[in-house]
Design a protein around this motif. Structure first.
Motif, PDB file in Angstrom:
ATOM      1  N   ALA A   1       0.811  -1.222   0.000  1.00 16.45           N
ATOM      2  CA  ALA A   1       0.000   0.000   0.000  1.00 16.45           C
ATOM      3  C   ALA A   1       0.842   1.270   0.000  1.00 16.45           C
ATOM      4  O   ALA A   1       0.430   2.285  -0.550  1.00 16.45           O
ATOM      5  CB  ALA A   1      -0.932   0.002   1.218  1.00 16.45           C
ATOM      6  N   THR A   2       2.019   1.229   0.625  1.00 15.91           N
ATOM      7  CA  THR A   2       2.854   2.425   0.726  1.00 15.91           C
ATOM      8  C   THR A   2       4.315   2.075   0.456  1.00 15.91           C
ATOM      9  O   THR A   2       4.707   0.908   0.486  1.00 15.91           O
ATOM     10  CB  THR A   2       2.771   3.050   2.133  1.00 15.91           C
ATOM     11  OG1 THR A   2       3.315   2.113   3.083  1.00 15.91           O
ATOM     12  CG2 THR A   2       1.333   3.392   2.511  1.00 15.91           C
ATOM     13  N   VAL A   3       5.110   3.106   0.217  1.00 13.83           N
ATOM     14  CA  VAL A   3       6.541   2.919  -0.006  1.00 13.83           C
ATOM     15  C   VAL A   3       7.182   2.266   1.214  1.00 13.83           C
ATOM     16  O   VAL A   3       7.998   1.354   1.092  1.00 13.83           O
ATOM     17  CB  VAL A   3       7.219   4.272  -0.317  1.00 13.83           C
ATOM     18  CG1 VAL A   3       8.742   4.146  -0.248  1.00 13.83           C
ATOM     19  CG2 VAL A   3       6.793   4.777  -1.695  1.00 13.83           C
ATOM     20  N   GLY A   4       6.816   2.715   2.416  1.00 14.41           N
ATOM     21  CA  GLY A   4       7.373   2.145   3.634  1.00 14.41           C
ATOM     22  C   GLY A   4       7.084   0.670   3.771  1.00 14.41           C
ATOM     23  O   GLY A   4       7.959  -0.126   4.140  1.00 14.41           O
ATOM     24  N   GLU A   5       5.856   0.281   3.473  1.00 19.94           N
ATOM     25  CA  GLU A   5       5.487  -1.135   3.551  1.00 19.94           C
ATOM     26  C   GLU A   5       6.254  -1.938   2.515  1.00 19.94           C
ATOM     27  O   GLU A   5       6.732  -3.049   2.794  1.00 19.94           O
ATOM     28  CB  GLU A   5       3.981  -1.286   3.320  1.00 19.94           C
ATOM     29  CG  GLU A   5       3.477  -2.706   3.513  1.00 19.94           C
ATOM     30  CD  GLU A   5       1.977  -2.818   3.295  1.00 19.94           C
ATOM     31  OE1 GLU A   5       1.295  -3.321   4.188  1.00 19.94           O
ATOM     32  OE2 GLU A   5       1.497  -2.395   2.215  1.00 19.94           O
TER      33      GLU A   5
ATOM     34  N   LEU B   1       6.560   2.992  -8.707  1.00 17.26           N
ATOM     35  CA  LEU B   1       5.450   2.605  -7.842  1.00 17.26           C
ATOM     36  C   LEU B   1       4.525   3.777  -7.525  1.00 17.26           C
ATOM     37  O   LEU B   1       3.319   3.603  -7.371  1.00 17.26           O
ATOM     38  CB  LEU B   1       5.998   2.019  -6.536  1.00 17.26           C
ATOM     39  CG  LEU B   1       6.727   0.674  -6.651  1.00 17.26           C
ATOM     40  CD1 LEU B   1       7.374   0.314  -5.325  1.00 17.26           C
ATOM     41  CD2 LEU B   1       5.779  -0.433  -7.081  1.00 17.26           C
ATOM     42  N   VAL B   2       5.088   4.978  -7.410  1.00 15.49           N
ATOM     43  CA  VAL B   2       4.275   6.139  -7.011  1.00 15.49           C
ATOM     44  C   VAL B   2       4.119   7.161  -8.134  1.00 15.49           C
ATOM     45  O   VAL B   2       3.470   8.183  -7.959  1.00 15.49           O
ATOM     46  CB  VAL B   2       4.885   6.828  -5.768  1.00 15.49           C
ATOM     47  CG1 VAL B   2       4.953   5.866  -4.599  1.00 15.49           C
ATOM     48  CG2 VAL B   2       6.268   7.400  -6.065  1.00 15.49           C
TER      49      VAL B   2
ATOM     50  N   THR C   1      -0.381   0.476  -7.356  1.00 12.34           N
ATOM     51  CA  THR C   1      -0.731  -0.908  -7.682  1.00 12.34           C
ATOM     52  C   THR C   1      -1.080  -1.723  -6.438  1.00 12.34           C
ATOM     53  O   THR C   1      -1.099  -2.959  -6.488  1.00 12.34           O
ATOM     54  CB  THR C   1       0.436  -1.587  -8.417  1.00 12.34           C
ATOM     55  OG1 THR C   1       1.631  -1.425  -7.642  1.00 12.34           O
ATOM     56  CG2 THR C   1       0.636  -0.988  -9.793  1.00 12.34           C
ATOM     57  N   ALA C   2      -1.337  -1.056  -5.320  1.00 10.28           N
ATOM     58  CA  ALA C   2      -1.622  -1.749  -4.056  1.00 10.28           C
ATOM     59  C   ALA C   2      -2.785  -2.731  -4.213  1.00 10.28           C
ATOM     60  O   ALA C   2      -3.798  -2.412  -4.833  1.00 10.28           O
ATOM     61  CB  ALA C   2      -1.939  -0.745  -2.965  1.00 10.28           C
TER      62      ALA C   2
END
Length: 337
Positions: free
Chosen positions: A90-94, A155-156, A207-208
């Motif tokens: 879901a996020t860059v951190g994840e 990704l973002v 793309t989450a």
């Protein structure tokens, strides 16, 4: 079962082809069966084959920055299930957290560590100390640094630039590093690192897909079990100790409990492999001690405590036995060089 390292090897061969090097020739001089690599998902390259592949790619392409440029061209698909898992986050951190946990499926030569602070987060790439002097290691570390930076963009759909880029050596071509890594690298002993503004940590990935992520996590865990079971026991214990270094070095009894066996059985199996638990633990202590001292982030006394020594003098004696010098002299030499 697919071997993720093979995907990376095939991607390297494909990139070399773009640089006018025939994949067949590169595979041949690296003693790799290209047909088997292409058709057998479970085909396994030896560490020497994989290392030779990199070194021969550098030589045949005439590109001393091959790892840097290969990382710039690499796509997430080249990482197989690990790349798919990253895309589903879901996020860059994840995504970075999952990538760090699964990187060992692709290579044992490099580990990835992610640390957060109030204002930034840092991605560190940690070399296997056993390969510290291997010529291929720098190429691989630079590959994963560049790949991490450039894939975050995809990704973002946003160009991300790091706050800082840190490398442990002087650069012969700093301008090219600055172009590829979007920041002028600073020299810092023991560090391969990218530091980012904290706001990117929660940047959503387009793309989450949590349903897909759940399936991919099961597949990654299955591959983890497969690769761990294929390793010798002393390798599995070493990996456990490195991964859980922040918990300290467990006793033989504690390690046996972690591996669901008795201390006697664990020691007997290790002896069949020609080592004792004490030797494995001391090898990891040496590895961690060198890394901690090289980073410059910890005083010697704190490192001694982290590694389980009750007395600083005991740590100093052990370190001198391993390296021929004291921890203080080693650290002073690293930072005065």
């Amino acid at each position: 079962m697919e071997n993720p390292q093979n995907r990376l090897a095939l991607s390297l061969l494909a990139y070399a082809a773009q640089k006018d090097v025939a994949p067949e020739r590169l595979a041949q001089v690296s003693h790799i069966d290209l047909q088997a690599l292409r058709t057998n998902p479970a085909e396994t390259l030896t560490p020497k084959q994989f290392g030779d592949l990199w070194l021969n790619a550098v030589h045949l392409t005439g590109d001393p920055l091959f790892g840097l440029h290969f990382g710039e061209s690499l796509q997430l698909a080249a990482l197989g299930v690990v790349g798919q898992l990253v895309q589903s986050c879901a996020t860059v951190g994840e995504a970075l957290t999952h990538a760090a946990a699964a990187l060992h499926l692709i290579t044992d030569a490099v580990r990835m560590q992610v640390a957060q602070s109030d204002r930034s987060f840092t991605v560190r790439f940690l070399p296997d100390p056993a390969l510290e002097k291997a010529p291929v290691l720098q190429q691989m570390l630079e590959l994963f640094m560049v790949f991490t930076l450039h894939e975050a963009d995809g990704l973002v759909l946003k160009k991300i630039s790091p706050l800082a880029v840190r490398l442990p050596y002087e650069l012969s071509n700093p301008g090219e590093y600055e172009r590829v890594l979007r920041g002028r690298p600073e020299k810092k002993p023991g560090e391969y690192a990218l530091e980012f503004d904290r706001r990117y940590w929660d940047e959503p990935i387009l793309t989450a897909n949590y349903e897909l992520q759940s399936l991919l996590l099961k597949k990654v865990n299955e591959q983890n079990r497969h690769f761990e079971q294929a390793k010798a026991l002393n390798e599995r214990i070493s990996h456990y100790l490195l991964t859980n270094a922040y918990l300290g070095i467990p006793t033989l009894e504690q390690m046996a409990a972690n591996f669901n066996t008795s201390p006697r059985s664990l020691q007997r199996k290790l002896q069949e492999e020609g080592v004792t638990y004490q030797q494995v633990a001391d090898s990891i202590r040496k590895t961690l001690a060198v890394n901690y001292l090289s980073s410059g982030r910890y005083p010697v006394k704190e490192i001694s405590y982290i590694l389980g020594y009750n007395e600083l003098s005991a740590f100093s004696r052990a370190f001198k036995r391993w390296t021929g010098t004291t921890p203080a002299h080693y650290q002073k030499g690293r930072f005065s060089a």
